[in-house]
Design an enzyme around this catalytic site. Sequence first.
Site, PDB file in Angstrom:
ATOM      1  N   PRO A 141       0.824  -1.213   0.000  1.00  0.00           N
ATOM      2  CA  PRO A 141       0.000   0.000   0.000  1.00  0.00           C
ATOM      3  C   PRO A 141       0.854   1.258   0.000  1.00  0.00           C
ATOM      4  O   PRO A 141       1.975   1.261   0.519  1.00  0.00           O
ATOM      5  CB  PRO A 141      -0.817  -0.110   1.289  1.00  0.00           C
ATOM      6  CG  PRO A 141      -0.001  -0.979   2.177  1.00  0.00           C
ATOM      7  CD  PRO A 141       0.694  -1.956   1.278  1.00  0.00           C
ATOM      8  N   ASP A 142       0.302   2.310  -0.615  1.00  0.00           N
ATOM      9  CA  ASP A 142       0.997   3.588  -0.542  1.00  0.00           C
ATOM     10  C   ASP A 142       0.619   4.287   0.763  1.00  0.00           C
ATOM     11  O   ASP A 142       0.004   3.700   1.646  1.00  0.00           O
ATOM     12  CB  ASP A 142       0.687   4.458  -1.761  1.00  0.00           C
ATOM     13  CG  ASP A 142      -0.800   4.786  -1.889  1.00  0.00           C
ATOM     14  OD1 ASP A 142      -1.549   4.555  -0.921  1.00  0.00           O
ATOM     15  OD2 ASP A 142      -1.204   5.276  -2.954  1.00  0.00           O
ATOM     16  N   PHE A 143       0.984   5.546   0.894  1.00  0.00           N
ATOM     17  CA  PHE A 143       0.708   6.267   2.141  1.00  0.00           C
ATOM     18  C   PHE A 143      -0.566   7.091   2.054  1.00  0.00           C
ATOM     19  O   PHE A 143      -1.364   7.117   2.984  1.00  0.00           O
ATOM     20  CB  PHE A 143       1.889   7.182   2.490  1.00  0.00           C
ATOM     21  CG  PHE A 143       3.059   6.430   3.049  1.00  0.00           C
ATOM     22  CD1 PHE A 143       3.214   6.291   4.409  1.00  0.00           C
ATOM     23  CD2 PHE A 143       3.992   5.854   2.217  1.00  0.00           C
ATOM     24  CE1 PHE A 143       4.289   5.591   4.946  1.00  0.00           C
ATOM     25  CE2 PHE A 143       5.067   5.153   2.727  1.00  0.00           C
ATOM     26  CZ  PHE A 143       5.219   5.019   4.093  1.00  0.00           C
ATOM     27  N   ARG A 144      -0.770   7.772   0.916  1.00  0.00           N
ATOM     28  CA  ARG A 144      -1.846   8.760   0.857  1.00  0.00           C
ATOM     29  C   ARG A 144      -3.013   8.355  -0.029  1.00  0.00           C
ATOM     30  O   ARG A 144      -3.952   9.115  -0.192  1.00  0.00           O
ATOM     31  CB  ARG A 144      -1.279  10.104   0.378  1.00  0.00           C
ATOM     32  CG  ARG A 144      -0.337  10.713   1.405  1.00  0.00           C
ATOM     33  CD  ARG A 144       0.418  11.910   0.892  1.00  0.00           C
ATOM     34  NE  ARG A 144       1.232  12.485   1.952  1.00  0.00           N
ATOM     35  CZ  ARG A 144       2.402  12.009   2.330  1.00  0.00           C
ATOM     36  NH1 ARG A 144       2.908  10.960   1.725  1.00  0.00           N
ATOM     37  NH2 ARG A 144       3.080  12.571   3.320  1.00  0.00           N
TER      38      ARG A 144
ATOM     39  N   ASN B  77      10.906   4.637  -2.302  1.00  0.00           N
ATOM     40  CA  ASN B  77      10.435   3.401  -1.685  1.00  0.00           C
ATOM     41  C   ASN B  77      11.559   2.709  -0.921  1.00  0.00           C
ATOM     42  O   ASN B  77      12.740   2.882  -1.224  1.00  0.00           O
ATOM     43  CB  ASN B  77       9.864   2.460  -2.740  1.00  0.00           C
ATOM     44  CG  ASN B  77       8.631   3.039  -3.397  1.00  0.00           C
ATOM     45  OD1 ASN B  77       7.999   3.953  -2.862  1.00  0.00           O
ATOM     46  ND2 ASN B  77       8.270   2.534  -4.564  1.00  0.00           N
TER      47      ASN B  77
ATOM     48  N   ASP C  63      11.341  -0.793  -0.375  1.00  0.00           N
ATOM     49  CA  ASP C  63      11.053  -2.225  -0.510  1.00  0.00           C
ATOM     50  C   ASP C  63      12.112  -3.020  -1.262  1.00  0.00           C
ATOM     51  O   ASP C  63      12.083  -4.248  -1.267  1.00  0.00           O
ATOM     52  CB  ASP C  63       9.688  -2.431  -1.175  1.00  0.00           C
ATOM     53  CG  ASP C  63       9.525  -1.631  -2.456  1.00  0.00           C
ATOM     54  OD1 ASP C  63      10.421  -1.676  -3.327  1.00  0.00           O
ATOM     55  OD2 ASP C  63       8.491  -0.935  -2.585  1.00  0.00           O
TER      56      ASP C  63
ATOM     57  N   HIS D 168      15.235   7.047   0.730  1.00  0.00           N
ATOM     58  CA  HIS D 168      14.775   6.760   2.085  1.00  0.00           C
ATOM     59  C   HIS D 168      15.330   5.455   2.639  1.00  0.00           C
ATOM     60  O   HIS D 168      14.802   4.933   3.623  1.00  0.00           O
ATOM     61  CB  HIS D 168      13.242   6.737   2.111  1.00  0.00           C
ATOM     62  CG  HIS D 168      12.631   8.062   1.777  1.00  0.00           C
ATOM     63  ND1 HIS D 168      11.423   8.194   1.118  1.00  0.00           N
ATOM     64  CD2 HIS D 168      13.075   9.326   2.008  1.00  0.00           C
ATOM     65  CE1 HIS D 168      11.150   9.483   0.958  1.00  0.00           C
ATOM     66  NE2 HIS D 168      12.138  10.191   1.493  1.00  0.00           N
TER      67      HIS D 168
END
Length: 241
Positions: A31-34, A104, A106, A121
């Site tokens: 899932p994304d954040f927003r 990302n 991941d 990040h």
Amino acid sequence: MAYEELNELLRRAQNIVFFGGAGVSTESGIPDFRGSQGLYRQDEPEEEAPETILSIGFFMRHPQAFYRYYRSHMLYPDAQPNGAHRALARLEQEGKLRAVITQNIDGLHQAAGSRRVIELHGCARRNFCIRCGRSFGVKWLLEQKDVPHCPCGGLVRPDIVLYGEGLSAKALDDAEEAIVHADLLIVGGTSLTVQPAASLVDCFEGEHLVIINRAPTPYDGLAELIIRDPIGEVLEGAQDD
């Protein structure tokens, strides 16, 4: 028509840079954040806000609560690269794509075969002891029952940028350098609202800016081409034309 236009831009470009966010991995089940199903929209009244839990201060004060949330919401060890990751890896193999800049954590770009990946990040697949610096993989982290500690006794943390921490100066410099020299910048799966990452687009001096995102961004007015379809479908479709 948009796919044909993108395909033509890909064909003519010699120095492509891709700058992506959470939307790149949603087709892999992360899932994304927003977004409508993102972490910031989940109704969990018993939890602190994600920005609080994922902050360096919270991690240091409440590592047990941090890891309870982090393991259940941020780690997707079974996720696999999707069409976007694979298409970008192919462009790099063809000598067209010079860098992937990702927000990302991941590691799916590397899993797909991309080699020049600038991680703004950090990466959740890496972890390290804050006392001695020893490295640990994500499998080891998931095997720990409680707060993970190094054999030296030090607390182990993910190798990611938490809220309250600055981005790596080297990662930002590398990203700026790549974007400055690009002739085609493709921005995908990001709202371009989180700073300082979003401002990297301001470094672009090339001819062609393409934005592939489901929702509008502050930079849409500068883009030559905007596509609102799922990014994996777009990038694979453009290369298949």
